[in-house]
Each structure stands twice: as structure tokens, then as C-alpha cells.
Enzyme design. Structure first.
Site, PDB file in Angstrom:
ATOM      1  N   THR B 103      51.513  -8.768  18.307  1.00  0.00           N
ATOM      2  CA  THR B 103      50.458  -9.782  18.235  1.00  0.00           C
ATOM      3  C   THR B 103      50.393 -10.451  16.866  1.00  0.00           C
ATOM      4  O   THR B 103      50.175 -11.649  16.755  1.00  0.00           O
ATOM      5  CB  THR B 103      49.100  -9.120  18.559  1.00  0.00           C
ATOM      6  OG1 THR B 103      49.183  -8.560  19.856  1.00  0.00           O
ATOM      7  CG2 THR B 103      47.975 -10.120  18.518  1.00  0.00           C
ATOM      8  N   THR B 180      50.997  -3.308  18.265  1.00  0.00           N
ATOM      9  CA  THR B 180      50.144  -2.121  18.146  1.00  0.00           C
ATOM     10  C   THR B 180      50.375  -1.099  19.256  1.00  0.00           C
ATOM     11  O   THR B 180      49.938   0.031  19.128  1.00  0.00           O
ATOM     12  CB  THR B 180      48.651  -2.515  18.115  1.00  0.00           C
ATOM     13  OG1 THR B 180      48.359  -3.252  19.291  1.00  0.00           O
ATOM     14  CG2 THR B 180      48.322  -3.308  16.887  1.00  0.00           C
ATOM     15  N   ASP B 181      51.065  -1.478  20.352  1.00  0.00           N
ATOM     16  CA  ASP B 181      51.224  -0.532  21.464  1.00  0.00           C
ATOM     17  C   ASP B 181      51.859   0.783  21.010  1.00  0.00           C
ATOM     18  O   ASP B 181      51.333   1.851  21.272  1.00  0.00           O
ATOM     19  CB  ASP B 181      52.106  -1.148  22.570  1.00  0.00           C
ATOM     20  CG  ASP B 181      51.338  -2.147  23.407  1.00  0.00           C
ATOM     21  OD1 ASP B 181      50.234  -2.542  22.990  1.00  0.00           O
ATOM     22  OD2 ASP B 181      51.842  -2.529  24.485  1.00  0.00           O
ATOM     23  N   LYS B 258      46.499   5.380  18.561  1.00  0.00           N
ATOM     24  CA  LYS B 258      45.706   4.234  19.019  1.00  0.00           C
ATOM     25  C   LYS B 258      44.703   4.749  20.044  1.00  0.00           C
ATOM     26  O   LYS B 258      45.089   5.195  21.117  1.00  0.00           O
ATOM     27  CB  LYS B 258      46.610   3.171  19.645  1.00  0.00           C
ATOM     28  CG  LYS B 258      45.876   1.877  19.956  1.00  0.00           C
ATOM     29  CD  LYS B 258      46.790   0.764  20.449  1.00  0.00           C
ATOM     30  CE  LYS B 258      45.997  -0.528  20.637  1.00  0.00           C
ATOM     31  NZ  LYS B 258      46.810  -1.639  21.152  1.00  0.00           N
TER      32      LYS B 258
END
Lengths: 663, 473
Positions: B103, B180-181, B258
Site C-alpha cells: 500500500t 503489511t500483509d 499484525k
């Protein structure tokens, strides 16, 4: 002297009758109405907000100006971002979730809101789009945590009837309401998140409105249509009108946030007045020797350039930002609210010369709004300062004397028609503010602005947003709207149809008119559901009517309720309890005269659900039939006697009939 | 999704292409706008998508409409470049940027709403012009550009080599931008693969895209720069520390996860404290008292407040290397009620080399009667498969002796990994199996604290939970 002059001009201004047509007056409005949906537009929070809902936490955000779809930063967004503001958001757990916090993606578009917007589009003869795309409209003033407002165009090419002919409604949109401001400081703003995301319908007219009165009429018509459809949230701030105004030679200016219908006409015409006077001031500045273009003013403000001097009194055609001059010494000795911060070293007074401006700064361009106010508004919004002082003001306002003003002019090397402006603030902000004053002063075209309505005048808010502010909301899928879906939407009755319907139900025309304009018509419809015509009107026996008759209901809602409210009774009585009181009357258990008293009892005893019991306890049940005959015998059949003593328990009609029968 | 064949044919006939300005006439009227390509999802394939002059995108049914191409007014779509000039400040730390994807590296084509990867990694920096005031990002490389969910262990090798290149340059630290995954997995992989680390490595990303004014990546980059200039020669995940734009946290690369799909503060250090808090209130009590190094002032200036002292200090004498050997044949199994242990047999058959078993609570699996997993696990271990056990509770650790279940499990020869996160266990197992072949060596390496993946002392604050005082002000 300055004061006299201003006073004189004000009188002239008030006398001035603008020929709007001659000025090339053009105006259009945008109505923003909060929709009475159950949920918000893109999340499942309730759409109805309560001001007293507690704050459950706070959130801090710094928002940035980003390049828009044309790769350029929108001027309005850049302006806000340049203020380096920090935004604080109050979290309201009851009415806001992670979506409002910009911490969770939006849910799908609220179908109820969309259907309301489609229905309104149909009522305005607009063409619904086959596919609706949600867009992100950039807003950098912090009113949205995401820095954009979600908005979708729903329908095109509608129209509404007015006394001056049909007005075109080019667009109908649904969009998210912004956050409400709690407080605003120069470098930070506090918002509440409960309002963010409530569905709004935006109905925009074209620029064909012909006068202030026409603006007001059109706004009222649209507002009434929304209310009559039952789609409008009620209460302060639930409807807002933005007005666009321009005149020939002027520019389109948007005035935001007018809340009072009665201010609209004046706001629109005052804007025309403002533009008219600004054009005259610009012409006068040119006549006196200013030859700046907007870019020149800005360029010179950066570099500093030639000055008009005593030796060269007619100037050089271009005006440049001179070095700001310290004038704190004048304030130190003065008895003024400004003296203390200056004496304490917390602020300085800085001045710049404004060539050719004497007499113009004090010129009134709207009621109680001078050219100086315009310059001041720019300085305020760019730096957060409290205001400016200029040469055309009354020196005593600031604890100074006319002599001080003369000395200031002298210190700044002012000659002839040169003016000046002073800012009292910390040095950095004072200079920044003076630059803003200077730039605005010599911008001879009328700037494209978004202005904020305050009563009947408006103040500069930010530059008008450009086209660079909208791009698709990629988190929400487009919605397909079929013709069959639109055809299937049931149209609410128009105001005219509603009035006709009320008259048919037995109301007098003026009562019907009052009812549709009031906020009570929905309750009226509920309370009179199933009751037809006038035949049940206050029947003497009164036992047959299941439902109260229309006249009584209208009387209750439009006469009794306001009277009780004024008397301090909390008349927010649930509909079913209101119906119970009406039933007591229509079934003959209480008289019409007792209705206000019984209603008061019901209001005061919210836990007692048996209205009849309350009436009985208060000795308010109707005396009728054989009981009434008995009463007549006891009082020697004297009508005045009985009415005097049993006014609330005896129905005058029944009594009269009974007595007539006896004689 | 694209337009239907009928629509495509209609457009082709009129020689109309996306980006052209057209006039549409249909039963709802005549409208002008720029024809847009159909977005990937949603809508009707027979609806033309137009951008009107007021900026709104709208869809009109093409069936039965007449279209007219308006001359000389096409716009180029997808052309949303931004200029970026490298910082030339000399008094700010020189840093390296290794940009991958995610992103933080996207841009929106404002015309279509399509999301694209940046073509130039430097464009990331154009989104954060104020970064030039605190860092001189003088070296930029982008070994690949991928959304993180598409990455695999080969990408980790490439990335580790790129980061080590930068650690060996004259930069003071390295920033890695990443989707970020799997950002936390990558941070763990880099933590194991980079040996003799001499300088800070900040791995960062964004939960909000750069097209928004609420882009969180800007502050993440700023905080990453501040961390990269600190004296902490560790791999850290640097992201928002709260939902507000007030401070960042530098999380331990091997203990970070996360924990939320969309919040800015999604990343959390589990079972330990983060390395440092960055920014936030100035009078912070968390500035660690013991900072004897030459970078202590730098830390202070940059508002990097260390929350712990057991980090490796910056050391220019060290020569970092990328030790990237990795065995990708590692599987991850989570014990679930009624789940079938037969899948372990299947994995053994498929010649898998390691299995991470995410057990219940203290590391349990069913051990009773015919539902017992023990025989099949025993078979796996006996077949030479390394089986390691972590807890699906995430917080707290597995324990070999409290209950019979874990004792039975221990007897099979599995390796119980204390408080190591299951995902870290997965990455570490792949890395260890890339290096060691014998069961004893593998066990020894798995249980050696290589990059802070174990924490033997758990404190009250290591488990967040509900904090009454924080909830209402």
C-alpha cells in the site's frame, strides 16, 4: 472623522437599491439535508445523533494535502494543510465506530438512503443514473478523518416549480455529513465524530435564480419537499444551504452553511453588493495608480520591489510589499486591550503601508462589513490572528488618538491617499498576516472564494476548491440502478396533495396549510389513520368513532401542544399515549375541554399507561346520558350553572340538546 | 471486469477509446464526459462509465444510446507521476531505502480509480516532502515490486541481500518499505538472515494509501527514519503506536504480529515490549537511562525513546552478511476441534521437512484414544520431519510439563518453542532447516535465541488486555 465617514457610507449603503438584473446577478443554491435513515451512509452506526452522548475517548490526526487526480494539489486542500493544524476527534461510542475513525473500510452504500435520494429525484423529475459511483471528495479542513468526503451522483436534470418559472436541478447527490466542530484554535480544531457519515442529500440548482427572494423561495420549496416526503431529519443544523453568487465582472463565490431560511435572501444580495463594491474599489485603486495583477502582487510580496516615494508621488505602477515597521511604542502608552501583551513582550505591533488605500479600507461593502474586514478575514484565516487595525478606523477603539494615527502615517512615509494596516501578534505571525493583508488588498480581481455565512453577511473561509478534488472511492463497488427499481419506488404525496388531503379530511384550508408546514404532520397522519371524512366530528354521543376526528387531532397538535409546551409541560408524549387521550375523547369518556388537562396528566405521569384512570382520579371523566340528566335536575336545568361548575366534565352540545328536549 | 462485447463493438465502431471525450445520448438525455475504463469489480458491463465535468463518475446504459467522439480532447489515463528530488541536506543522517511494494508504494489513477504500484521507488518520498528535513535518503533500491501477499522465501533472500548491501554502504541505517500483509514475517526473516548486523533496519508500510490526506505511511516513514538513525542495530517493524498520529513504535522483528486488519496500530509486539517509542510527548518517562553510546544524543534529538536496553548497539566494526539458506518445505498446522490428524501423514508422504504445530493453550493436541494425534506425530518425527510446537494463544508460551498432553507430545521428539510466535517459528524453522540437517543440531538452533525470538521473563505489561484507565477520559 473616520467614524463619521463610515457612518455616512453605511447610510448610503442601506439606501442603495441594487438593480440585480443590471448587475448581472446570478445565483444558485445547494441544499444539504440530513436524511432520516436508521443508519449512517457507509457504516451501521445510528444516523440519529444525541448531543448529550458522552465522549468515550479522543483521537489525534495530522492531515496532509495530496495531489489530486490531475497530479496537482487542490488549492483549498493546500490552503488548509499549510496551516499545519492538528485535529482532535472526540469518539462517541454510541454513534461512531472505526469507519468514522478512518480505521476500518466503509461498508456498502446505505440502501435506505439511496432509495430516499432516488425517490426525491423522481419527485424532482430528475433522471436517475444507471450506475452510481461513489467518489472521494478531498477535504483538508479536518472535518473528515479520512480527509475526504464520500459522495455519489444519483440523478441528473431535474427541475422544481417556482413563482418565477421552473428552476433546473442539474444534480442530486448523496454524501456523508462532516464532523461537527467542538472548538477551534489557531493551530488545532476539535471535532466530534458522531455527526460524521450521516447521509445527506445534496440538491443543486443551476445559476438561474434571479433575486434574493427567489433564492429563499427555491430553498424553501426544496426543503419542504424533503420534509413532506418524510425523509428529513429534524432539528437545528439538519438542513444547510450553500449559495453561489456572481455578478458581471465578478466571480463565482460560494457561501456555505446558511441555516436560517430568512437569511438567504439577504446573504445572496449582500454578496452581489460586496462584489459590486469590490469592483468599484479595484477601479478606484487602478485610477489612483495601482497596476498589479494578482500574480504581480504575490510575486512582489516575495521579493520586495519598487516603492512609491515622496519624490515619485505617482508611483511606479506596481505596488510592492514594503518592510514591516514596528509601531509597538504607540500601544505601550495607550489604554488598550492590546497594550498589555505588547508591554509584556508577548506581542509586537507591526505595520505596513498600503499605497493608495486611504479611505478605501473603511468603505462598507456589505452591511457592517468594510474592505478592511475583507483584508482582516484573510489575515485571520491564514495565521489565526485576531484581527487587523487600519487607517480608516476609529483610533479610540484601540485606546489611541487621531494624533497617534497621524504619527503612524508619518512613520510609514505615507503621503496623500496612502493607507496602512497594523497587526498585533508575535512577530512571525504578524509579518505573515501583513503579507496576507497586502496580497488580498492588491488582488484586483474578485478572488474565487468559499465564504462562511454569519447571519446575513459572509466571511472568507478558504479558496474555492478546484476540479482537482474528486476521485473514485475504490473501497465501495458501483451500484446498478434499474429502471424497474426506480419505477417501483412509491412517491410520497407532494405538499399540495397533502393539503388537499387534509382539507378532504375536514380541516380548514389555513389549518391544513399550517399542518404541512409544521413538524406535526407525520404524527397527525398516524393519529388519523383510518378515520375518514368529517362525519365523526365531535358527535354528541361520541361513542362510535374509533379514531379521533381530523379537526380535533389538528387542534391538539397545533393549538394544545404548543400551549402546554409554553406552560412548561414536556409534550414529547409517545404516539400511542397521545392516541389514548384522543380515544377517550372520541369515545365520549372525556370532553373536548378536558383534553388539555388529561394530556397534561399523561405527560406528567409517564409510567401510568391507563389514561382513563388518570382522568378518573382527577375527576375529569365526562358526565353524560342519565348522569347528566340527574345533574340537570339537581341544578334546576340551569345551563349557566352547570357549565360554570362542570365545564370540563360536561359537553355543552349534549347539555344544550338535553335542556331543549325538556322545554 | 471489462465492458461487454456489445459495448466494446459499439465503441470500436465509433473509434472511441477510454480517455476520449464523448457525447452520450440516451433515453435519459444527452451528457458529455470522458469515457473511463471499467473498474475491476462491480457495476454492470453494459454501463458506460463517464467522468462528468463536475468531477463525478457516473454510469449510463450503453444499450440503445448513441455515442459521439468529441474531437481533440482525449486525456492520458494512468499518468500520475510525481517528481522527487533527492535531499541535499548535509547535516541530517544519510539513509538507504529498499522499496518493495504494498500500500505504501501504490498510487491511484485518479481517472479510473485503479490502484497501481509506483513506477519509481523515489515517488514514495515525494509523498513525504518533510522527510528531507530529518533524513537524506541518498540511496534507493527496489529489488522487486510486489504486494506482500505474493512474496515467497526467494524474495526474502533477494531482500536480505539488498539490505545487507545497504548496511555495508555509507548509510547510517536502512528503511524497508513493504506491504503489511506479511510484513511481520519478512521482519522475522530479515532478523534471522542478516548476521552481524551493524546498523538499524526499519521495516515499514502503510495501512492507508498515499492518495489520502490521512496517509499513515508518511509518519511511518518519518519514524522509520528516526529509528534508522538511532543506535539500535536490530531489525524493527516501525509503524503507528496508536490509532492517533502521535507516536510510532519500533517492534521487535521476531516478536511482532499484525493484530488488526485495518487499524494504523495493527502491529503489536507480543510477549515482550517494543524496542522503542518514537515521537509523542516530549516529557516522556520512557527514555531509557542507560544510553552511553555516541548515538544517545541522536536518539534524543530524534525522539527515539528506548523501552528496553537489551538491543545490539550500532557497531561499524561489524561486517554484516546475508545468510539466506532457507528450506521452503515447511508446513503450518493448527490444532482445531475435530480436525483430522491425517493431514500430518499426508505431509510426511509429501516429503515435507518441517511442521509448525500450533497447539492449544500451553501447546496441546488431542492425545486420548482413537482421536490422539500422538501416533501420527511420532511417525512424522521418526520419518525425519522436524515438528515444532507453538501456541495459538499467541500470548504466553507453550510448556512441556504442566499437562499430560504436552508431556506425551514432548516424548515424541517435537521441539516446544516457549513463547515464540507461530509465524516466527515458521520462518525460523525454514531458516534453520536451510542450515542444519541433524535432529540434534536442528533442536539446538531452534532453541537458541538468535534474534530475540524468545523472551524468558514476561511482565504484566506484555499482555495488553483491557486497561480501565485508558478507556475513558
Amino acid at each position: 472623522m473616520e467614524k463619521e465617514k463610515t457612518g455616512l457610507e453605511k447610510t448610503n449603503l442601506q439606501k442603495e437599491r441594487l438593480d440585480l438584473q443590471k448587475l448581472g446577478f446570478k445565483s444558485g443554491i445547494e441544499i444539504h439535508q440530513r436524511l432520516a435513515t436508521r443508519e449512517k451512509l457507509f457504516c451501521r452506526c445510528p444516523a440519529a445523533i444525541q448531543d448529550e452522548a458522552p465522549v468515550s475517548g479522543t483521537l489525534l490526526r495530522k492531515l496532509r494535502a495530496v495531489a489530486g487526480e490531475l497530479g496537482v494539489v487542490d488549492p483549498a486542500a493546500a490552503f488548509e494543510a499549510a496551516r499545519h493544524k492538528t485535529f482532535t476527534y472526540q469518539l462517541i461510542a454510541e454513534n461512531a465506530c472505526l469507519v468514522e475513525q478512518d480505521e476500518e473500510p466503509p461498508a456498502g452504500l446505505n440502501k435506505q438512503a439511496l432509495n430516499m435520494a432516488l425517490t426525491v429525484s423522481k419527485m424532482l423529475n430528475a433522471q436517475a443514473l444507471d450506475e452510481i459511483h461513489v467518489m472521494r471528495k478531498m477535504v483538508a479542513d479536518g472535518s473528515a478523518t479520512s480527509a475526504f468526503q464520500r459522495t455519489a451522483l444519483v440523478a441528473l436534470n431535474g427541475r422544481i416549480q417556482t413563482s418565477l418559472g421552473d428552476v433546473a436541478i442539474p444534480t442530486i447527490c448523496i454524501e456523508e455529513e462532516s464532523s461537527g466542530i467542538v472548538s477551534r484554535e489557531s493551530d488545532s480544531v476539535i471535532y466530534r465524530l458522531d455527526r460524521l457519515g450521516i447521509p445527506l442529500i445534496e440538491i443543486a440548482t443551476d445559476a438561474s435564480l434571479q433575486s434574493g427572494a427567489h433564492v429563499a423561495e427555491t430553498a424553501e420549496k426544496i426543503g419542504r419537499l424533503l420534509r413532506s416526503a418524510g425523509f428529513a431529519q429534524r432539528g437545528l443544523g439538519t438542513i444547510r444551504q450553500d449559495i453561489n453568487v456572481s455578478i458581471a465582472g465578478g466571480t463565482r463565490v460560494e457561501i456555505k452553511g446558511a441555516q436560517q431560511l430568512e437569511d438567504l435572501a439577504a446573504l445572496a444580495e449582500n454578496e452581489a453588493l460586496r462584489q459590486h463594491h469590490l469592483l468599484q474599489i479595484a477601479a478606484e485603486l487602478k485610477r489612483r495608480g495601482v497596476n498589479n495583477t494578482q500574480t504581480d502582487a504575490q510575486k512582489n510580496a516575495q521579493t520586495g520591489a519598487e516603492h512609491r516615494t515622496q519624490e515619485n508621488p505617482h508611483g511606479v505602477g506596481k505596488v510592492a510589499f514594503g518592510k514591516p515597521h514596528g509601531v509597538s511604542h504607540h500601544f505601550k502608552k495607550a489604554k488598550s486591550f492590546l497594550s498589555q501583551p505588547i508591554a509584556e513582550g508577548k506581542a509586537v505591533a507591526m505595520a505596513i503601508k498600503l499605497l493608495f488605500c486611504k479611505g478605501l479600507l473603511g468603505r462598507e461593502i456589505m452591511p457592517n462589513h468594510r474592505f478592511g474586514t475583507e483584508l482582516s478575514d484573510y489575515a485571520k484565516s491564514k495565521t489565526g490572528i485576531k484581527g487587523i487595525i487600519h487607517c480608516d478606523e476609529d483610533p479610540t477603539k484601540y485606546g489611541l488618538t487621531p494624533e497617534d494615527f497621524k504619527l503612524i502615517s508619518k512613520e510609514l512615509d505615507c503621503i496623500e491617499d496612502d493607507g496602512w494596516a497594523i497587526v498585533v501578534a508575535d512577530e512571525l505571525n504578524a509579518v505573515k498576516a501583513l503579507h496576507a493583508v497586502f496580497d488580498r488588498c492588491y488582488t484586483l480581481e474578485i478572488p474565487k472564494e468559499t465564504r462562511k455565512a454569519e447571519g446575513q453577511v459572509s466571511h472568507f473561509m478558504r479558496p474555492l476548491p478546484g476540479a482537482a478534488r474528486m476521485y473514485p472511492e475504490t473501497d465501495v463497488l458501483p451500484v446498478v440502478v434499474t429502471g424497474a427499481h426506480v419505477d417501483g419506488l412509491e412517491l410520497p404525496k407532494t405538499t399540495e396533495e397533502r393539503i388537499a388531503n387534509y382539507i378532504a379530511k375536514g380541516l380548514a384550508p389555513d389549518m391544513a396549510d399550517r399542518l404541512v408546514k409544521s413538524s406535526e404532520w407525520e404524527l397527525f397522519d398516524q393519529l388519523t389513520k383510518g378515520s375518514g371524512g368529517t362525519n365523526s366530528t365531535n358527535a354528541a354521543d361520541g361513542t362510535n368513532a374509533k379514531n379521533a376526528d381530523a379537526k380535533t387531532v389538528a387542534w391538539l397538535l397545533l393549538e394544545v401542544k404548543p400551549t402546554l409546551r409554553r406552560a412548561g409541560v414536556d409534550v414529547n408524549i409517545p404516539q400511542e399515549r397521545m392516541a389514548a387521550v384522543l380515544r377517550l375523547f372520541s369515545q365520549g369518556y372525556i370532553t373536548r375541554a378536558a383534553v388539555p388537562d388529561v394530556l397534561t396528566l399523561v405527560a406528567k405521569e409517564p409510567n401510568e399507561h391507563d389514561a382513563q384512570k388518570l382522568a378518573k382520579a382527577a375527576n375529569l371523566l365526562r358526565i353524560r346520558g342519565t348522569d347528566l340528566e340527574k345533574l340537570c335536575r339537581e341544578h334546576q336545568n340551569s345551563f349557566p350553572d352547570i357549565i360554570k361548575r362542570y365545564r370540563l366534565q360536561v359537553d355543552a352540545g349534549e347539555l344544550k340538546g338535553l335542556l331543549e328536549k325538556k322545554t | 471486469m471489462s465492458y461487454s462485447k456489445a459495448v466494446e463493438a459499439h465503441l470500436k465502431k465509433q473509434k472511441i477509446e477510454p480517455g476520449d471525450r464523448i457525447r452520450y445520448s440516451g433515453n435519459k438525455g444527452t451528457f458529455e464526459g470522458i469515457l473511463l475504463p471499467k473498474p475491476e469489480l462491480g457495476g454492470s458491463e453494459s454501463c458506460l462509465m463517464l467522468k462528468l465535468d463536475n468531477g463525478y463518475n457516473v454510469g449510463f446504459e450503453c444499450n440503445g444510446a448513441t455515442l459521439e467522439k468529441l474531437p481533440g480532447s482525449s486525456v492520458a489515463l494512468g499518468n500520475v507521476g510525481a517528481e522527487w528530488k533527492p535531499s541535499v541536506s548535509t547535516n541530517v543522517p544519510k539513509l538507504s531505502l529498499v522499496a518493495t511494494g504494498g500500500t505504501i508504494s501504490t498510487k491511484v489513477d485518479y481517472k479510473t480509480g485503479g490502484v497501481y504500484m509506483l513506477s519509481e521507488p523515489a515517488e514514495i518520498l515525494a509523498k513525504v516532502p518533510e522527510l528531507a528535513e530529518i533524513a537524506n535518503i541518498h540511496r534507493i533500491q527496489s529489488p522487486f515490486r510486489k504486494a506482500s501477499e505474493d512474496m515467497d522465501s526467494n524474495d526474502w533472500k533477494v531482500l536480505a541481500n539488498a539490505v545487507v548491501d545497504e548496511l555495508n554502504s555509507d548509510s547510517e541505517g536502512v528503511i524497508v518499505t513493504h506491504g503489511t500483509d506479511i510484513l511481520a514475517y519478512t521482519a522475522a526473516a530479515l532478523s534471522f538472515m542478516i548476521r552481524d548486523q551493524n546498523k538499524p533496519v526499519a521495516v515499514t508500510g502503510a495501512q492507508r494509501s498515499p492518495d489520502r490526506g490521512s496517509f499513515d505511511g508518511a509518519l511511518n516513514l518519518i519514524w522509520s527514519s528516526q529509528f534508522a538513525a538511532s543506535d539500535c542495530a536490530e531489525v524493527a517493524v516501525v509503524m503507528h503506536g496508536s490509532s492517533s498520529d502521535d507516536f510510532g513504535l519500533a517492534h521487535v522483528g521476531t516478536k511482532c504480529r499484525k493484530m488488526h486488519t485495518s487499524r494504523r496500530d495493527a502491529f503489536q509486539t507480543i510477549n515482550a515490549q517494543p524496542w522503542a517509542k518514537i515521537g509523542g510527548k516530549k516529557n516522556d518517562q520512557n527514555v531509557h537511562p542507560k544510553q552511553p553510546d555516541h548515538h544517545a544524543n541522536q536518539n534524543k534529538k530524534n525522539a527515539v525513546h528506548f523501552l528496553r536496553d537489551d538491543y545490539n548497539r550500532r557497531d561499524n566494526e561489524k561486517k554484516p552478511i546475508a545468510d539466506t539458506a532457507f528450506e521452503p518445505k515447511v508446513a503450518h498446522i493448527k490444532a482445531m476441534p475435530t480436525s483430522d490428524w491425517g493431514m500430518i501423514d499426508y505431509l510426511v508422504e509429501k516429503k515435507i521437512r518441517g511442521i509448525v504445530l500450533e497447539g492449544y493453550a500451553l501447546g496441546h493436541v488431542p492425545t486420548m484414544s482413537k482421536h490422539s494425534w500422538i501416533p501420527t506425530i511420532q511417525n512424522a518425527v521418526d520419518s525425519g520431519v522436524t515438528v515444532v510446537v507453538a501456541t495459538q494463544c499467541l500470548n504466553g508460551g507453550v510448556h512441556p510439563t504442566v499437562y499430560a498432553s504436552s508431556r506425551k507430545l514432548a516424548q515424541t521428539g517435537v521441539i516446544q518453542l516457549h513463547d515464540m510466535l507461530p509465524e516466527t517459528a515458521f520462518v525460523k524453522l525454514g531458516w534453520v532447516l536451510g542450515h542444519e540437517k541433524t535432529p540434534d543440531k536442528i533442536r539446538e538452533m531452534m532453541l537458541t535465541n538468535v534474534a530475540h525470538e524468545f523472551n524468558e521473563r514476561h511482565q504484566q505489561d506484555d499482555f495488553p488486555g483491557f486497561k480501565e484507565d485508558d478507556q475513558y477520559e
